[in-house]
Design an enzyme around this catalytic site. Structure first.
Site, mmCIF file in Angstrom:
data_model
loop_
_atom_site.group_PDB
_atom_site.id
_atom_site.type_symbol
_atom_site.label_atom_id
_atom_site.label_comp_id
_atom_site.label_asym_id
_atom_site.label_seq_id
_atom_site.Cartn_x
_atom_site.Cartn_y
_atom_site.Cartn_z
ATOM 1 N N SER A 155 0.830 -1.204 0.000
ATOM 2 C CA SER A 155 0.000 0.000 0.000
ATOM 3 C C SER A 155 0.867 1.258 0.000
ATOM 4 C CB SER A 155 -0.960 -0.042 1.201
ATOM 5 O OG SER A 155 -1.947 0.943 1.095
ATOM 6 N N ASP A 197 -8.833 -3.328 -6.662
ATOM 7 C CA ASP A 197 -8.249 -2.953 -5.373
ATOM 8 C C ASP A 197 -9.320 -2.249 -4.543
ATOM 9 O OD1 ASP A 197 -6.953 -1.417 -3.318
ATOM 10 O OD2 ASP A 197 -5.062 -1.648 -4.387
ATOM 11 N N HIS A 226 -6.510 -5.975 -1.480
ATOM 12 C CA HIS A 226 -5.591 -4.829 -1.435
ATOM 13 C C HIS A 226 -4.178 -5.376 -1.377
ATOM 14 C CE1 HIS A 226 -4.173 -0.820 -1.083
ATOM 15 N NE2 HIS A 226 -3.911 -0.855 0.217
#
Length: 420
Positions: free
Chosen positions: A202, A298, A365
């Site tokens: 991330s 995502d 994610h």
């Protein structure tokens, strides 16, 4: 019921809004939620295995005297497990994710959490790409493995020399944190590494893009050095209302934390610094071999880039952006268009055999630091490869790896998050 109550309390903490803004910064809650869902989905592989030791927190030495401090002024930290045998001179670094803060108010709130203060951090269990288990992490299990904790709010890129005061004291020293942690790890053996991999999830994936070439420059010229970004390819796209919400947010992060000096000169000479904070602009200048792991759907980007609350006042997207199985036919069409924009952006990047891709059709994610999605019997697969196997083939130059999945819902191996 205790598990559900715990998840709600986390939600109350992480999803706060400030001055009507979308809560971009504190992404930890959704990642934790996914971990909880995964643990329920795969009872044979618990979230914390009973034989997995906690890895203690290591505070950065002399951090305050060097100006390398978290948002609240506490020393930054990392966790390390030493390599052994054939991996004793190999290093894997993984940068923790956790979004960004864009205002004094949001950064002030953040400094009272584990994403802004090391005083609140605890020992962790290493899983996925950090795991010490050969079955869970077949290629890197005996390497020196390091998790870099994230506490600056700007992907280790902020560089404001003075303390910022606006009712409270804040430090924007992400770049110094990166530099000083590297210095400490170099003194602990990284300087003589034979193989090394910088990875991140991330916002940590974005930090990986930003620091990839610098990481390589610190290591021996004959070392094999590569980078892996997981769930970090954030798109510069308009939301469903036609507004550039993510671009505006990044502009505020870059301005507040003086990120511009860390961005590629080749980009900032042609574009605004906020545009150069997007991976598609950063990657243009990266010379180090690079692997991108990203889901085509995502959920963080769907929730915050494509359909933020500000763009959906009637809350028509609430269920869809928390569970792709709850999307209407019209919403699926929008998601397919969003996927196409991701693939277009990736296709426009400079071509190189040293660059790898693993883009699956999952509603997810970050996938590399969770054991069940990194490498397990029921992990997501492309061309019958787990993410770990694809990364291994790329890192050890066994073959060129550029795997792109067909559209949702074609892949039955996906671990689709359910955040409802």
């Amino acid at each position: 019921m205790a598990l559900i109550h715990h998840r709600r309390s986390l939600g109350d903490l992480w999803w706060r809004k400030s001055a009507g803004r979308i809560a971009f910064g504190l992404v930890a809650f959704v990642i934790i939620t996914v971990l909880l869902k995964v643990s329920l989905r795969s009872p044979s592989e618990p979230l914390i295995a009973g034989n997995s030791p906690l890895v203690e927190l290591t505070l950065l030495q002399d951090a305050e005297s060097k100006g390398a401090v978290c948002l609240d002024g506490s020393p930054p930290a990392y966790h390390i497990q030493r390599g052994y045998g054939s991996g004793s001179k190999n290093w894997l670094l993984h940068i923790e994710g956790g979004g960004w803060c864009n205002t004094m108010a949001s950064c002030g709130a953040r400094k009272m959490t584990i994403l802004g203060s090391s005083t609140l951090m605890q020992p962790v269990v290493f899983s996925g790409i950090l795991s010490g288990s050969p079955s869970e992490n077949p290629y890197f299990f005996n390497w020196n493995r390091v998790k870099l904790r994230y506490c600056d709010g700007a992907s280790f890129a902020g560089d404001v020399e003075h303390e910022v005061k606006d009712g409270s004291k804040l430090f924007f020293r992400g770049l110094k944190i990166w530099q000083e942690i590297m210095n400490e790890l170099l003194s602990k053996g990284l300087a003589v590494a034979q193989k090394a991999l910088l990875s991140g999830c991330s916002a940590g994936g974005l930090a990986t893009f930003l620091h990839c070439d610098d990481f390589q420059s610190l290591l021996p010229k004959d070392a094999t050095v590569k980078c892996l970004a997981d769930g970090g390819f954030f798109l510069n796209e308009k939301d469903i209302s036609g507004k550039s919400t993510m671009l505006t947010f990044y502009h505020e992060v870059v301005t507040l934390q003086d990120v511009a000096k860390v961005l590629p000169n080749g980009c900032t000479s042609r574009k605004k610094p906020s545009q150069c904070f997007f991976p598609e602009s950063i990657i243009e200048s990266i010379r180090t071999p690079l692997f991108i792991v990203n889901p085509a759907y995502d959920f963080w980007q769907i929730q915050n880039v494509l359909a933020p609350d500000s763009a959906d006042p009637s809350h028509e997207w609430d269920k869809c952006k928390r569970s792709i199985d709850s999307c209407t036919g019209a919403q699926i069409k929008v998601l397919q268009e969003f996927r196409n924009k991701l693939l277009t952006a990736l296709n426009e990047l400079p071509k190189s055999k040293s660059r790898g891709l693993f883009v699956n059709s999952c509603f997810a994610h970050c996938q590399t630091w969770i054991g069940s999605t990194w490498h397990s019997a029921d992990s997501p697969r492309l061309s019958n490869k787990t993410i770990a196997e694809a990364v291994g083939d790329w890192y050890f130059d066994r073959e060129e790896v550029k795997l792109i999945d067909c559209p949702y819902s074609c892949n039955p191996t996906c671990h689709n998050a359910n955040l409802l």
